[in-house]
Design a protein around this motif. Structure first.
Motif, mmCIF file in Angstrom:
data_model
loop_
_atom_site.group_PDB
_atom_site.id
_atom_site.type_symbol
_atom_site.label_atom_id
_atom_site.label_comp_id
_atom_site.label_asym_id
_atom_site.label_seq_id
_atom_site.Cartn_x
_atom_site.Cartn_y
_atom_site.Cartn_z
ATOM 1 N N THR A 258 36.432 22.109 41.482
ATOM 2 C CA THR A 258 37.115 23.059 40.617
ATOM 3 C C THR A 258 36.164 24.142 40.133
ATOM 4 O O THR A 258 36.463 25.335 40.223
ATOM 5 C CB THR A 258 37.741 22.332 39.408
ATOM 6 O OG1 THR A 258 38.647 21.355 39.882
ATOM 7 C CG2 THR A 258 38.453 23.304 38.495
ATOM 8 N N VAL A 259 35.011 23.742 39.626
ATOM 9 C CA VAL A 259 34.033 24.716 39.133
ATOM 10 C C VAL A 259 33.517 25.595 40.270
ATOM 11 O O VAL A 259 33.413 26.816 40.134
ATOM 12 C CB VAL A 259 32.871 23.993 38.410
ATOM 13 C CG1 VAL A 259 31.751 24.951 38.080
ATOM 14 C CG2 VAL A 259 33.382 23.314 37.152
ATOM 15 N N GLY A 260 33.243 24.975 41.412
ATOM 16 C CA GLY A 260 32.767 25.743 42.560
ATOM 17 C C GLY A 260 33.795 26.738 43.064
ATOM 18 O O GLY A 260 33.457 27.875 43.412
ATOM 19 N N SER A 261 35.050 26.341 43.100
ATOM 20 C CA SER A 261 36.113 27.241 43.552
ATOM 21 C C SER A 261 36.296 28.415 42.601
ATOM 22 O O SER A 261 36.478 29.549 43.042
ATOM 23 C CB SER A 261 37.433 26.483 43.677
ATOM 24 O OG SER A 261 37.323 25.464 44.624
ATOM 25 N N MET A 262 36.234 28.142 41.311
ATOM 26 C CA MET A 262 36.384 29.230 40.334
ATOM 27 C C MET A 262 35.210 30.199 40.408
ATOM 28 O O MET A 262 35.390 31.418 40.362
ATOM 29 C CB MET A 262 36.531 28.640 38.929
ATOM 30 C CG MET A 262 37.847 27.929 38.742
ATOM 31 S SD MET A 262 37.985 26.957 37.239
ATOM 32 C CE MET A 262 37.511 28.059 35.972
ATOM 33 N N SER B 234 26.643 37.456 50.041
ATOM 34 C CA SER B 234 25.818 36.477 49.328
ATOM 35 C C SER B 234 26.528 35.131 49.200
ATOM 36 O O SER B 234 25.891 34.077 49.259
ATOM 37 C CB SER B 234 25.404 37.013 47.959
ATOM 38 O OG SER B 234 26.542 37.280 47.167
ATOM 39 N N VAL B 235 27.843 35.150 49.039
ATOM 40 C CA VAL B 235 28.604 33.898 48.958
ATOM 41 C C VAL B 235 28.543 33.164 50.296
ATOM 42 O O VAL B 235 28.322 31.947 50.340
ATOM 43 C CB VAL B 235 30.072 34.169 48.541
ATOM 44 C CG1 VAL B 235 30.922 32.924 48.709
ATOM 45 C CG2 VAL B 235 30.142 34.665 47.116
ATOM 46 N N MET B 236 28.716 33.896 51.396
ATOM 47 C CA MET B 236 28.643 33.266 52.718
ATOM 48 C C MET B 236 27.264 32.726 53.016
ATOM 49 O O MET B 236 27.116 31.620 53.534
ATOM 50 C CB MET B 236 29.064 34.274 53.792
ATOM 51 C CG MET B 236 30.500 34.733 53.687
ATOM 52 S SD MET B 236 31.669 33.403 53.904
ATOM 53 C CE MET B 236 31.565 33.146 55.643
ATOM 54 N N VAL C 197 35.405 34.220 41.642
ATOM 55 C CA VAL C 197 34.915 35.341 40.840
ATOM 56 C C VAL C 197 33.921 36.174 41.644
ATOM 57 O O VAL C 197 33.981 37.417 41.649
ATOM 58 C CB VAL C 197 34.266 34.829 39.528
ATOM 59 C CG1 VAL C 197 33.515 35.925 38.827
ATOM 60 C CG2 VAL C 197 35.330 34.249 38.616
ATOM 61 N N LEU C 198 33.004 35.517 42.345
ATOM 62 C CA LEU C 198 32.013 36.245 43.146
ATOM 63 C C LEU C 198 32.667 37.024 44.287
ATOM 64 O O LEU C 198 32.285 38.167 44.567
ATOM 65 C CB LEU C 198 30.966 35.281 43.696
ATOM 66 C CG LEU C 198 29.998 34.692 42.668
ATOM 67 C CD1 LEU C 198 29.119 33.625 43.320
ATOM 68 C CD2 LEU C 198 29.151 35.778 42.048
ATOM 69 N N LEU C 199 33.645 36.415 44.941
ATOM 70 C CA LEU C 199 34.342 37.117 46.017
ATOM 71 C C LEU C 199 35.161 38.278 45.484
ATOM 72 O O LEU C 199 35.272 39.317 46.128
ATOM 73 C CB LEU C 199 35.237 36.154 46.795
ATOM 74 C CG LEU C 199 34.528 35.137 47.680
ATOM 75 C CD1 LEU C 199 35.542 34.172 48.289
ATOM 76 C CD2 LEU C 199 33.723 35.820 48.761
ATOM 77 N N ASP C 200 35.726 38.111 44.300
ATOM 78 C CA ASP C 200 36.519 39.170 43.685
ATOM 79 C C ASP C 200 35.650 40.383 43.337
ATOM 80 O O ASP C 200 36.118 41.507 43.375
ATOM 81 C CB ASP C 200 37.201 38.633 42.433
ATOM 82 C CG ASP C 200 38.558 39.242 42.203
ATOM 83 O OD1 ASP C 200 39.133 39.773 43.168
ATOM 84 O OD2 ASP C 200 39.050 39.168 41.066
ATOM 85 N N ARG C 201 34.403 40.134 43.019
ATOM 86 C CA ARG C 201 33.483 41.228 42.679
ATOM 87 C C ARG C 201 32.879 41.892 43.909
ATOM 88 O O ARG C 201 32.154 42.862 43.789
ATOM 89 C CB ARG C 201 32.370 40.707 41.780
ATOM 90 C CG ARG C 201 32.871 40.307 40.420
ATOM 91 C CD ARG C 201 31.756 39.861 39.537
ATOM 92 N NE ARG C 201 32.286 39.450 38.251
ATOM 93 C CZ ARG C 201 31.616 38.798 37.353
ATOM 94 N NH1 ARG C 201 30.356 38.457 37.582
ATOM 95 N NH2 ARG C 201 32.162 38.459 36.213
#
Length: 84
Positions: A57-61, A74-76, A65-69
């Protein structure tokens, strides 16, 4: 968000919901045999599943947020680094 993106998101959410539901929803079926086999209370047996769900849950949230920004690269890279 376009209609194509919305339909892709809906399919992904449904698929992931089914996969995660089957993966984590199967534990209650085996809870009593696990309890008898390891002589452990249900809280100890279920603690791993609860902590895993909390981490997901924490990782998905955080990932959302990072993908939305717009930090897709960097996320990949971070995900690939965690897998390695």
């Amino acid at each position: 968000m376009t209609s194509s993106q919305r339909s892709i998101l809906a399919v992904v959410l449904l698929t992931q919901g089914i996969a995660v539901g089957l993966t984590y929803g199967i534990l209650p079926v085996f809870l009593e045999p696990l309890e008898a086999a390891f002589s452990a209370p249900r809280t100890q047996i279920s603690a791993g599943q609860i902590l895993m769900m909390l981490a997901l849950t924490v990782g998905s949230m955080t990932t959302g947020v990072l993908l939305d920004r717009g930090h897709v690269r960097s996320v990949m890279l971070g995900g690939a680094g965690l897998l390695v």
